[in-house]
Design an enzyme around this catalytic site. Structure first.
Site, PDB file in Angstrom:
ATOM      1  N   CYS A   1     -50.665  -4.061  -6.687  1.00  0.00           N
ATOM      2  CA  CYS A   1     -49.754  -4.236  -5.551  1.00  0.00           C
ATOM      3  C   CYS A   1     -50.083  -3.253  -4.430  1.00  0.00           C
ATOM      4  CB  CYS A   1     -48.313  -4.049  -5.998  1.00  0.00           C
ATOM      5  SG  CYS A   1     -47.738  -5.194  -7.252  1.00  0.00           S
TER       6      CYS A   1
ATOM      7  N   ASP B   1     -58.964  39.256   4.216  1.00  0.00           N
ATOM      8  CA  ASP B   1     -58.725  40.093   5.388  1.00  0.00           C
ATOM      9  C   ASP B   1     -57.928  41.308   4.897  1.00  0.00           C
ATOM     10  OD1 ASP B   1     -58.337  40.868   8.149  1.00  0.00           O
ATOM     11  OD2 ASP B   1     -56.294  40.127   7.916  1.00  0.00           O
TER      12      ASP B   1
ATOM     13  N   CYS C   1     -47.317  -2.339  -9.551  1.00  0.00           N
ATOM     14  CA  CYS C   1     -48.529  -1.858 -10.216  1.00  0.00           C
ATOM     15  C   CYS C   1     -49.574  -1.478  -9.181  1.00  0.00           C
ATOM     16  CB  CYS C   1     -49.091  -2.919 -11.160  1.00  0.00           C
ATOM     17  SG  CYS C   1     -49.709  -4.384 -10.316  1.00  0.00           S
TER      18      CYS C   1
ATOM     19  N   ASP D   1     -58.572  35.416  11.896  1.00  0.00           N
ATOM     20  CA  ASP D   1     -59.006  34.881  10.606  1.00  0.00           C
ATOM     21  C   ASP D   1     -59.169  33.364  10.634  1.00  0.00           C
ATOM     22  OD1 ASP D   1     -58.883  37.410   9.337  1.00  0.00           O
ATOM     23  OD2 ASP D   1     -56.725  37.188   9.097  1.00  0.00           O
TER      24      ASP D   1
ATOM     25  N   ASP E   1     -54.333  36.145   7.535  1.00  0.00           N
ATOM     26  CA  ASP E   1     -53.056  35.850   8.176  1.00  0.00           C
ATOM     27  C   ASP E   1     -53.103  35.893   9.690  1.00  0.00           C
ATOM     28  OD1 ASP E   1     -53.318  38.642   8.510  1.00  0.00           O
ATOM     29  OD2 ASP E   1     -51.140  38.861   8.621  1.00  0.00           O
TER      30      ASP E   1
END
Length: 747
Positions: free
Chosen positions: A32, A442, A29, A646, A642
């Site tokens: 724990c 971009d 649980c 950037d 990418d």
């Protein structure tokens, strides 16, 4: 899927070396997992995140503690701990062993449930008969025998768990179950001794047995559901082949060898229907490859000679020979697994409240049960009614649902996202993604194909030879990853131009590159870059404008301070970009294009796609400033890119989204990576993030409401202990089942 790079292997290995991963057994649980986490984090130099759904602890160590020290600390809390170590393949094998152990535990729980149910059914049958007006009672001694077997055999796991928790100075769900069922059982036994045969109607053996039976059944369902939530990661790990078909260089034929014996530069053959064992370039043959589990691409992708295929892809009908470029922990598949694993073991901010409550939940419930017992006695309700109400409070309270609410939703949501080509690295973006107001793009490689070609050369010096110029430009840019640089190198190869040796090459991110060839200084880049380096551009303005009017990206070339040529590049807009922008605007989002390319070229792309704002000729610093200004105005900004230039903006954005075909730096700076070159996945990323975040809140809401409503009802005596036990058992199952609905999500 095109060539995809997710992170630097060196960086990934470094990150992995700082974090120890332990499989933790015996957690039942939230109390724990909260106890393990609290004990570990109390030690200086340790930062631990314990995931109940995955039953594991991720421990960052900076204080000199060894793995054995951490293991001993976990075991001291009463749980088992097993360290995952070695290569990704070795850790995969260890994870599979743990998974097999959990499957065995599930089977044991199911058989235990069947055994318990057979003994419990006769006990509850009279109660059911009473509902239909039949007055039938089982002899008290028979009830005692049946319930005693259930209490001893089935209840043993809860007694062991409770003893372990109490011995470490804490309490968990096992304590509540053990106290509740023992109270009902012992009270019923007392009634037999006190009332004899007249005890019929005052016994609660069926309650103690039914509680244990239903909780064991609930735990079995919960275990199956929790394992199902991690199916996506398990499927990815299952793609890692153990062997490869090595092509012998001595003409002896192919030989199947363990993947550990394959080296970079070796050649491997992949037959139809086989899984690609390495990342490699096709030397011979062509075939279609199923990359659905890697990129979410539903259709097979054709790859031919010279193209890259990645480990985990399933070969179609053609046989191919690959030149091995990466294997083991350095493959794209291995990096995908690391990213998914990282996301699934993270902890969302909204889990903090649940963790704080879980840490004190069981002691509070025990206190409420004791208070209920005292109040019932004080109000004249009688000893029997007081015991029943107190037992109901103990068994209905459930810390499990609180502990499972967030991690199961994260595991299911990030797994579904990964299967559809969206890798979520930073789970904090789940909360932010639903609040995004602006999406900044971009241009090159994001909204366009990112594969420009050199289509125009304006020679401004009469004495210059075009082939010689292209060869010189390609020589200076041969080591660059920039798309325009690659286009120059490709153009030189197509023309058969000689590429002389370039020295002192220096790249200026987002601006250009410089180097020396045969003693001449060569500058290649934007107008601003050449102007800042003292190149006179006044006589070439008309030439610049003419090429830009044609929609070309223009780079200028200067030698020894004199402008000698303008290079025009064309990069086609992605077919899916227009639909992606339209979909984002339909969500009410503002779309912006920022590019270092010429303003006129950028404007043309922006108009074609229908973006709200377009700015060309911007430097990486200006991109960063633009995002910062938006954020200071109160907007929530997503950045999609990418390239290396950037990376600052991706890191600054509230939600950074990198194209999977981009650079390592861009992907490392982003919170989300798109595995397909499909900008339409940007909207899908927002959608799955929003769905996952919503599921987390739904689960937390119902977990809290369940306890807030259930405990008072039990205290008021409105719930039979058996009904309370059933509600407790199915509360966590309902939370996990709700999270599993995310698995049906499709991009």
């Amino acid at each position: 899927m095109s060539e995809t790079v997710l992170s630097s292997p060196r960086d990934a290995a470094q990150a992995a070396s700082d974090t120890l991963v332990f499989d933790v057994s015996g957690m039942h649980c939230a109390a724990c997992s909260a106890r393990v986490e609290r004990v570990l984090n109390a030690k200086p130099g340790i930062e631990a995140h314990v995931n109940l759904a995955l039953e594991r602890a991720d421990v960052s160590v900076s204080g000199g503690q060894s793995a054995d020290d951490i293991k001993a600390m976990i075991e001291k809390t009463g749980f088992g701990a097993s360290l995952r170590q070695g290569s990704l393949s070795e850790r995969q094998a260890q994870a599979e062993q743990v998974d097999e152990g959990r499957e065995r535990e599930e089977r044991h729980s199911f058989y235990l449930f069947l055994f318990s149910a057979l003994l419990t059914l006769p006990l509850v049958a009279p109660m059911v008969a009473h509902w239909f007006g039949a007055a039938w009672h089982m002899p008290p001694f028979v009830q005692f025998v049946l319930a005693a077997v259930v209490q001893v055999v089935v209840g043993a796991r809860f007694y062991r768990g409770a003893a372990s928790a109490l011995s470490s100075g804490a309490a968990n769900m096992d304590v509540l179950v053990a106290m509740g069922t023992s109270s009902a059982f012992l009270f019923s036994l007392y009634q037999i001794f006190a009332l004899g045969e007249n005890a019929v109607g005052h016994l609660y053996f069926e309650a103690s047995a039914a509680i244990l039976t239903l909780i064991v059944f609930g735990k079995w369902l919960e275990g199956r559901a929790r394992r199902s939530a991690a199916d996506a990661l398990r499927a990815l790990m299952g793609l890692r082949p153990r062997e490869a078909r090595l092509v012998s260089g001595d003409g002896a034929g192919d030989q199947m060898v363990p993947i550990e014996q394959v080296k970079t530069g070796d050649h491997v053959r992949v037959l139809p229907g086989e899984v690609v064992p390495v990342d490699g370039l096709i030397l011979e043959g062509r075939s279609e490859f199923d990359e659905a589990l890697l990129s979410g691409e539903s259709e097979p992708v054709l790859h031919e000679e010279g193209e890259k295929v990645i480990s985990g892809a399933v070969n179609g009908e053609g046989a191919v020979v690959l030149d091995v470029v990466a294997l083991g922990d350095d493959t794209v598949l291995a990096r995908i697994i690391r990213l998914v694993d990282q996301a699934q073991t993270g902890k969302a901010k909204m889990q903090n409240l649940a963790d704080r409550i879980s840490a004190v939940f069981v002691p509070i419930v025990i206190g409420l049960a004791l208070l209920t017992f005292i109040v019932w006695l004080a109000m004249g309700g009688g000893f029997e009614a007081a015991v029943v109400a107190a037992v109901s409070v103990l068994v209905i309270a459930c810390p499990c649902a609180l502990g499972l609410a967030t991690p199961t939703a994260l595991v299911a949501g990030t797994g579904a996202a990964a299967k559809n080509g969206v890798l979520i690295r930073d789970i904090d973006v789940l909360e932010v993604a639903g609040k995004v107001t602006h999406v900044v793009f971009d241009k090159t490689g994001t909204l366009t194909e990112g594969k420009p070609s050199l289509v125009g050369i304006n020679m401004l010096g009469a004495s210059n030879d075009e082939a010689e110029l292209v060869g010189a430009v390609a020589a200076v840019q041969s080591g660059s990853e920039h798309p325009l640089a690659k286009a120059c190198v490709d153009a030189a190869k197509e023309r058969g131009a000689r590429m002389p040796q370039a020295r002192g090459v220096t790249a200026h991110v987002g601006e250009g590159v410089e180097g020396t060839i045969d003693g001449k200084t060569v500058l290649i880049g934007t107008r601003a870059f050449l102007d800042r380096n003292g190149v006179d551009l006044a006589a070439s303005e008309d030439a610049f404008a003419g090429m830009e009017q044609e929609g070309l990206s223009v780079s200028a070339v200067a030698m020894d301070g004199a402008l000698v040529a303008l290079l025009g590049f064309r990069d086609e807009v992605r077919a899916e970009s227009r639909g992606a922008i339209k979909a984002l605007k339909a969500r009410g989002l503002k779309t912006v294009l920022l590019s270092g390319d010429a303003p006129e070229t950028v404007r043309r792309v922006g108009e074609a796609l229908g973006l709200d704002d377009v700015k060309g000729g911007v430097t990486p610093k200006q991109k960063l400033d633009y995002l910062t200004d938006l954020q200071q105005e109160g907007h929530v900004v997503a950045m999609v890119g990418d390239g290396l230039n950037d990376a600052p903006a991706l890191a600054q954005a509230d939600v950074g989204i990198a194209m999977g075909s981009g650079t390592d730096v861009a992907i490392g700076a982003a919170a989300i990576t798109l595995m397909r070159e499909d900008v339409g996945l940007v909207g899908a990323a927002f959608e799955i993030a929003r769905h996952t975040y919503r599921k987390i809140w739904q689960n937390l809401f119902w977990a809290f409401v369940y306890n807030v409503i259930g405990i008072p009802l039990a205290a008021l005596g409105l719930l039979n202990p058996a009904i309370a036990g059933a509600a407790m058992a199915f509360s966590s199952v309902s939370v996990v089942s709700n999270a599993l609905l995310l698995r049906r999500w499709k991009a």
